[in-house]
Design a protein around this motif. Structure first.
Motif, PDB file in Angstrom:
ATOM      1  N   GLY A 152      17.628  55.650  76.336  1.00 57.26           N
ATOM      2  CA  GLY A 152      16.134  55.175  76.661  1.00 57.26           C
ATOM      3  C   GLY A 152      15.338  55.188  75.505  1.00 57.26           C
ATOM      4  O   GLY A 152      14.509  54.157  75.282  1.00 57.26           O
ATOM      5  N   LYS A 153      15.322  56.211  74.648  1.00 63.78           N
ATOM      6  CA  LYS A 153      14.629  56.375  73.744  1.00 63.78           C
ATOM      7  C   LYS A 153      14.976  55.261  72.589  1.00 63.78           C
ATOM      8  O   LYS A 153      14.046  54.788  71.883  1.00 63.78           O
ATOM      9  N   VAL A 154      16.142  55.186  72.318  1.00 64.99           N
ATOM     10  CA  VAL A 154      16.762  54.277  71.311  1.00 64.99           C
ATOM     11  C   VAL A 154      16.418  52.887  71.635  1.00 64.99           C
ATOM     12  O   VAL A 154      15.922  51.974  70.857  1.00 64.99           O
ATOM     13  N   ARG A 155      16.284  52.442  73.152  1.00 66.97           N
ATOM     14  CA  ARG A 155      16.081  51.042  73.252  1.00 66.97           C
ATOM     15  C   ARG A 155      14.663  50.815  73.448  1.00 66.97           C
ATOM     16  O   ARG A 155      14.310  49.738  72.999  1.00 66.97           O
ATOM     17  N   GLN A 156      13.886  51.898  73.512  1.00 68.22           N
ATOM     18  CA  GLN A 156      12.428  51.616  73.583  1.00 68.22           C
ATOM     19  C   GLN A 156      11.934  51.377  72.047  1.00 68.22           C
ATOM     20  O   GLN A 156      11.070  50.681  71.792  1.00 68.22           O
ATOM     21  N   THR A 157      12.678  52.328  71.173  1.00 66.50           N
ATOM     22  CA  THR A 157      12.430  52.128  69.820  1.00 66.50           C
ATOM     23  C   THR A 157      12.676  50.555  69.285  1.00 66.50           C
ATOM     24  O   THR A 157      11.901  50.206  68.556  1.00 66.50           O
ATOM     25  N   LEU A 158      13.996  50.298  69.518  1.00 65.59           N
ATOM     26  CA  LEU A 158      14.350  49.031  69.175  1.00 65.59           C
ATOM     27  C   LEU A 158      13.392  47.794  69.886  1.00 65.59           C
ATOM     28  O   LEU A 158      13.176  46.870  69.148  1.00 65.59           O
ATOM     29  N   ALA A 159      12.919  48.121  71.123  1.00 66.20           N
ATOM     30  CA  ALA A 159      12.227  47.293  71.635  1.00 66.20           C
ATOM     31  C   ALA A 159      10.692  47.049  70.909  1.00 66.20           C
ATOM     32  O   ALA A 159      10.142  45.913  70.781  1.00 66.20           O
ATOM     33  N   ASN A 160      10.235  48.194  70.421  1.00 70.30           N
ATOM     34  CA  ASN A 160       9.175  48.244  69.612  1.00 70.30           C
ATOM     35  C   ASN A 160       9.314  47.594  68.373  1.00 70.30           C
ATOM     36  O   ASN A 160       8.260  46.813  67.755  1.00 70.30           O
ATOM     37  N   LEU A 161      10.406  47.795  67.555  1.00 69.32           N
ATOM     38  CA  LEU A 161      10.790  47.256  66.471  1.00 69.32           C
ATOM     39  C   LEU A 161      10.607  45.373  66.507  1.00 69.32           C
ATOM     40  O   LEU A 161      10.211  44.900  65.946  1.00 69.32           O
ATOM     41  N   GLU A 162      11.395  45.093  67.739  1.00 66.72           N
ATOM     42  CA  GLU A 162      11.403  43.732  67.911  1.00 66.72           C
ATOM     43  C   GLU A 162       9.940  43.102  68.250  1.00 66.72           C
ATOM     44  O   GLU A 162       9.874  41.974  67.759  1.00 66.72           O
ATOM     45  N   ALA A 163       8.983  43.727  68.980  1.00 68.39           N
ATOM     46  CA  ALA A 163       7.868  43.319  69.145  1.00 68.39           C
ATOM     47  C   ALA A 163       7.104  43.007  68.072  1.00 68.39           C
ATOM     48  O   ALA A 163       6.209  42.151  67.713  1.00 68.39           O
ATOM     49  N   ILE A 164       7.138  44.178  66.924  1.00 72.06           N
ATOM     50  CA  ILE A 164       6.396  43.948  66.021  1.00 72.06           C
ATOM     51  C   ILE A 164       6.853  42.751  64.951  1.00 72.06           C
ATOM     52  O   ILE A 164       6.278  42.029  64.260  1.00 72.06           O
ATOM     53  N   LEU A 165       8.214  42.773  65.013  1.00 69.52           N
ATOM     54  CA  LEU A 165       8.830  41.496  64.194  1.00 69.52           C
ATOM     55  C   LEU A 165       8.441  40.091  64.844  1.00 69.52           C
ATOM     56  O   LEU A 165       8.122  39.236  63.933  1.00 69.52           O
ATOM     57  N   LEU A 166       8.348  40.158  66.046  1.00 66.95           N
ATOM     58  CA  LEU A 166       8.116  39.030  66.604  1.00 66.95           C
ATOM     59  C   LEU A 166       6.546  38.319  66.211  1.00 66.95           C
ATOM     60  O   LEU A 166       6.081  37.292  65.964  1.00 66.95           O
ATOM     61  N   GLU A 167       5.630  39.681  66.200  1.00 61.75           N
ATOM     62  CA  GLU A 167       3.993  39.341  65.939  1.00 61.75           C
ATOM     63  C   GLU A 167       4.117  38.925  64.372  1.00 61.75           C
ATOM     64  O   GLU A 167       3.200  38.371  64.144  1.00 61.75           O
ATOM     65  N   ALA A 168       5.223  39.347  63.664  1.00 60.65           N
ATOM     66  CA  ALA A 168       5.034  39.159  62.363  1.00 60.65           C
ATOM     67  C   ALA A 168       5.840  37.811  61.775  1.00 60.65           C
ATOM     68  O   ALA A 168       5.711  37.450  60.732  1.00 60.65           O
ATOM     69  N   GLY A 169       6.303  37.134  62.862  1.00 60.86           N
ATOM     70  CA  GLY A 169       6.979  35.939  62.587  1.00 60.86           C
ATOM     71  C   GLY A 169       8.396  36.002  62.411  1.00 60.86           C
ATOM     72  O   GLY A 169       9.120  35.095  61.542  1.00 60.86           O
ATOM     73  N   SER A 170       8.893  37.040  62.938  1.00 58.46           N
ATOM     74  CA  SER A 170      10.608  37.417  62.536  1.00 58.46           C
ATOM     75  C   SER A 170      10.820  37.570  63.834  1.00 58.46           C
ATOM     76  O   SER A 170      10.438  37.451  64.781  1.00 58.46           O
ATOM     77  N   ASP A 171      12.395  38.263  63.923  1.00 55.57           N
ATOM     78  CA  ASP A 171      12.948  38.718  64.838  1.00 55.57           C
ATOM     79  C   ASP A 171      14.235  39.590  64.800  1.00 55.57           C
ATOM     80  O   ASP A 171      14.509  39.814  63.321  1.00 55.57           O
ATOM     81  N   LEU A 172      14.983  40.123  65.556  1.00 58.32           N
ATOM     82  CA  LEU A 172      16.200  41.050  65.160  1.00 58.32           C
ATOM     83  C   LEU A 172      17.231  40.294  64.419  1.00 58.32           C
ATOM     84  O   LEU A 172      17.887  41.028  63.715  1.00 58.32           O
ATOM     85  N   ALA A 173      17.350  39.067  64.695  1.00 49.06           N
ATOM     86  CA  ALA A 173      18.142  38.213  64.050  1.00 49.06           C
ATOM     87  C   ALA A 173      18.131  38.026  62.653  1.00 49.06           C
ATOM     88  O   ALA A 173      18.985  37.655  61.767  1.00 49.06           O
ATOM     89  N   HIS A 174      16.858  38.232  62.130  1.00 50.79           N
ATOM     90  CA  HIS A 174      16.381  38.153  60.872  1.00 50.79           C
ATOM     91  C   HIS A 174      16.331  39.202  59.927  1.00 50.79           C
ATOM     92  O   HIS A 174      15.596  39.327  58.855  1.00 50.79           O
ATOM     93  N   VAL A 175      16.448  40.533  60.591  1.00 54.43           N
ATOM     94  CA  VAL A 175      16.524  41.706  59.946  1.00 54.43           C
ATOM     95  C   VAL A 175      17.714  41.983  58.792  1.00 54.43           C
ATOM     96  O   VAL A 175      18.771  41.688  59.214  1.00 54.43           O
ATOM     97  N   ALA A 176      17.241  42.404  57.369  1.00 58.10           N
ATOM     98  CA  ALA A 176      18.160  42.478  56.441  1.00 58.10           C
ATOM     99  C   ALA A 176      18.646  44.178  56.516  1.00 58.10           C
ATOM    100  O   ALA A 176      19.832  44.052  56.005  1.00 58.10           O
TER     101      ALA A 176
END
Length: 278
Positions: free
Chosen positions: A178-202
């Motif tokens: 659950g901690k891993v999923r929440q951390t990844l969800a937080n990462l995704e939320a910030i990427l979306l706010e920045a104009g990106s998403d998980l599919a664009h992570v390098a």
């Protein structure tokens, strides 16, 4: 074109085969900066002195590279001294309003109490680079230190290390998956706010505190990224009382939002009793 910055006299003349910085594609990648002068000193220094000197060396390296502290995009800090609150106070005074994304972790052994690595944008003379900083994305737990959750520049997103906090540091899933999923969800939320998403992570860097949890982490991680797996580094460090921390570098997706972010930072003071990795 790649430009390598050496070690000029008087600044951080550590015996090392590494250049002080690499400049390429409008970015500066520094080697780890430590509290060391070119001329050895007899007097002993305290932790605050070490922090200031490491930041002075970083500033000198960036200036030599055609950049500056106000153009810093991402900071990674490695500490052997747990006094994060003291570090944050000095760090905030040095960076002011130009807060980079940041990750701070504890390492068990080092010759120095602090080492600071930085990625910065090159300052193009009269035409400074456009740098956009996300202080605190909507719906995210308030940040607990002097850092931006993400910084956008040169078509790239640099995030701070994300942890499994939901509404606050105290509000986290109980089980590790659950901690891993929440951390990844937080990462995704910030990427979306920045104009990106998980599919664009390098590139992803994962910091775990228990190496036995890597297999379980890999399973949840693979589900989140599916066929768009980025390059990744995983290591075991100390992150105070946090199970894991994930940071990334991503590309901005097509049609990113324009202009500066308007979300006001919601900093919470950090004490030695309630400290988190930033």
């Amino acid at each position: 074109m790649i430009r390598r910055i050496g070690t000029p006299d008087g600044v951080n003349a550590r015996s090392s085969p590494s250049p002080r910085a690499i400049v390429a594609n409008g970015l500066v990648f520094t080697s780890g900066q430590v509290p060391l002068r070119s001329v050895p000193e007899d007097e002993s220094r305290n932790f605050a002195d070490d922090v200031r000197l490491a930041l002075e060396n970083l500033a000198a390296t960036l200036e030599e590279s055609g950049s500056s502290l106000k153009h810093a995009l991402k900071i990674t800090t490695f500490l052997t001294d747990p006094r994060l609150a003291e570090y944050n106070e000095i760090y905030a005074d040095v960076f002011g309003e130009n807060l980079p994304a940041r990750t701070t972790v504890m390492v068990s052994e080092s010759d120095y109490s602090i080492e600071i690595h930085c990625i910065a944008a090159v300052a193009h003379g009269q035409k400074p680079p456009l740098i956009r900083r996300i202080a605190n994305a909507p719906g995210m737990a308030p940040v607990l230190g002097p850092y931006s959750q993400a910084v956008v520049a040169n078509g790239m997103v640099f995030t701070s290390g994300q942890i499994p906090a939901r509404t606050s540091m105290q509000d986290q899933p109980e089980d590790f998956a659950g901690k891993v999923r929440q951390t990844l969800a937080n990462l995704e939320a910030i990427l979306l706010e920045a104009g990106s998403d998980l599919a664009h992570v390098a590139k992803v860097t994962t910091y775990l505190t228990d190496p036995e949890q890597l297999v379980e982490y890999n399973g949840v991680y693979a589900e989140a990224f599916e066929s768009t797996l980025p390059a990744r580094t995983s290591c075991c460090v100390g992150i105070w009382d946090i199970a894991l921390e994930i940071e990334c570098i991503a590309f901005v997706a097509d049609g990113p939002p324009q202009g500066p972010f308007t979300h006001e930072p919601k900093f919470v003071s950090v004490t030695q009793e309630a400290v988190q990795a930033c």
